[in-house]
Design an enzyme around this catalytic site. Structure first.
Site, PDB file in Angstrom:
ATOM      1  N   ASP A   1       0.532  -0.920  -0.031  1.00  0.00           N
ATOM      2  CA  ASP A   1      -0.301  -0.007  -0.305  1.00  0.00           C
ATOM      3  C   ASP A   1       0.885   0.883   0.151  1.00  0.00           C
ATOM      4  OD1 ASP A   1       0.821   0.581   2.608  1.00  0.00           O
ATOM      5  OD2 ASP A   1      -1.026   0.515   2.990  1.00  0.00           O
TER       6      ASP A   1
ATOM      7  N   CYS B   1       3.647  -3.003   4.212  1.00  0.00           N
ATOM      8  CA  CYS B   1       2.042  -1.478   4.332  1.00  0.00           C
ATOM      9  C   CYS B   1       3.454  -1.082   5.575  1.00  0.00           C
ATOM     10  CB  CYS B   1       1.365  -1.958   4.361  1.00  0.00           C
ATOM     11  SG  CYS B   1       1.329  -3.087   6.421  1.00  0.00           S
TER      12      CYS B   1
ATOM     13  N   THR C   1       3.553  -0.718   8.526  1.00  0.00           N
ATOM     14  CA  THR C   1       3.105  -2.185  10.050  1.00  0.00           C
ATOM     15  C   THR C   1       3.997  -2.982   9.462  1.00  0.00           C
ATOM     16  OG1 THR C   1       2.012  -2.641  10.608  1.00  0.00           O
ATOM     17  CG2 THR C   1       2.489  -0.375  11.605  1.00  0.00           C
TER      18      THR C   1
ATOM     19  N   HIS D   1      10.556 -23.930   9.491  1.00  0.00           N
ATOM     20  CA  HIS D   1       9.717 -24.719  10.817  1.00  0.00           C
ATOM     21  C   HIS D   1       7.734 -23.979  10.388  1.00  0.00           C
ATOM     22  CE1 HIS D   1      12.697 -24.812  14.471  1.00  0.00           C
ATOM     23  NE2 HIS D   1      13.090 -25.553  13.156  1.00  0.00           N
TER      24      HIS D   1
ATOM     25  N   HIS E   1       7.518 -30.786  11.964  1.00  0.00           N
ATOM     26  CA  HIS E   1       6.503 -29.609  11.352  1.00  0.00           C
ATOM     27  C   HIS E   1       5.533 -30.033  10.621  1.00  0.00           C
ATOM     28  CE1 HIS E   1      10.221 -27.831  14.199  1.00  0.00           C
ATOM     29  NE2 HIS E   1      10.659 -28.080  13.483  1.00  0.00           N
TER      30      HIS E   1
HETATM   31  C1  RB5 Z   1      -1.286   2.568   6.454  1.00  0.00           C
HETATM   32  O1  RB5 Z   1      -1.651   4.556   6.983  1.00  0.00           O
HETATM   33  C2  RB5 Z   1      -1.117   1.771   7.477  1.00  0.00           C
HETATM   34  O2  RB5 Z   1      -1.803   1.963   8.214  1.00  0.00           O
HETATM   35  C3  RB5 Z   1      -0.757   0.640   6.719  1.00  0.00           C
HETATM   36  O3  RB5 Z   1       0.541   0.964   5.633  1.00  0.00           O
HETATM   37  C4  RB5 Z   1      -0.307  -0.425   7.600  1.00  0.00           C
HETATM   38  O4  RB5 Z   1       0.549  -0.334   7.790  1.00  0.00           O
HETATM   39  C5  RB5 Z   1      -1.308  -1.256   8.226  1.00  0.00           C
HETATM   40  O5  RB5 Z   1      -1.079  -1.977   9.012  1.00  0.00           O
END
Ligand code: RB5
Length: 144
Positions: free
Chosen positions: A11, A68, A70, A101, A136
């Protein structure tokens, strides 16, 4: 390298890191398809997560990589698809063991959480580590 076929997506929060990973895939001669997004426009991560996860689950690609902000939203969304074992990673030990694993088939990364060089090391270890099978496999079969 290069025998694995990779589906990759991001994203807006993961766009720059995805570009770096594409360079890595090119240099290391991995076959891949980029499912976008292709600009920094705002986008909804569940859409590309589902696309990439469906492609991997269908067997059209060996592995998926999703980036993304995070890595968390991508992993939550990808794990809704049957047959997907998505992991959100921040270190190379977990990268290796998630393959050896857990036979993880989708790697999720957070561009806003870890540095670019660490992310690329994680990708490298994750793509180059095989599944150990044996005990596993039994445990993974229990998940399914
Ligand atoms: C976008 O701002 C952010 O929320 C997305 O990239 C991600 O971190 C969601 O988990």
């Amino acid at each position: 390298m290069g025998s694995l076929k990779i589906a990759i997506g991001c994203d807006h929060g993961g766009f720059h890191l995805k570009e770096k990973i594409l360079e890595y895939l090119d240099v290391n001669k991995f076959e891949y398809k980029d499912f976008g997004i292709y600009t920094l426009e705002q986008s909804d991560y569940p859409i590309v997560a589902k696309q990439v996860a469906n492609e991997v689950a269908a067997g059209n690609f060996d592995r998926g990589i999703l980036v993304c902000g995070t890595g968390l939203g991508m992993s939550i969304a990808a794990n809704k698809v049957k047959g997907i074992r998505a992991v959100c990673l921040e270190n190379t030990y977990s990268a290796r063991v998630s393959r050896a694993h857990n036979n993880a088939n989708v790697l999720c990364l957070g561009e806003r959480v870890i540095g670019q060089n660490l992310a690329l090391d994680i990708v490298d270890v994750w793509l180059k580590t095989g599944f150990e099978g044996g005990r596993h496999k039994r445990r993974i079969d229990m998940i399914e």
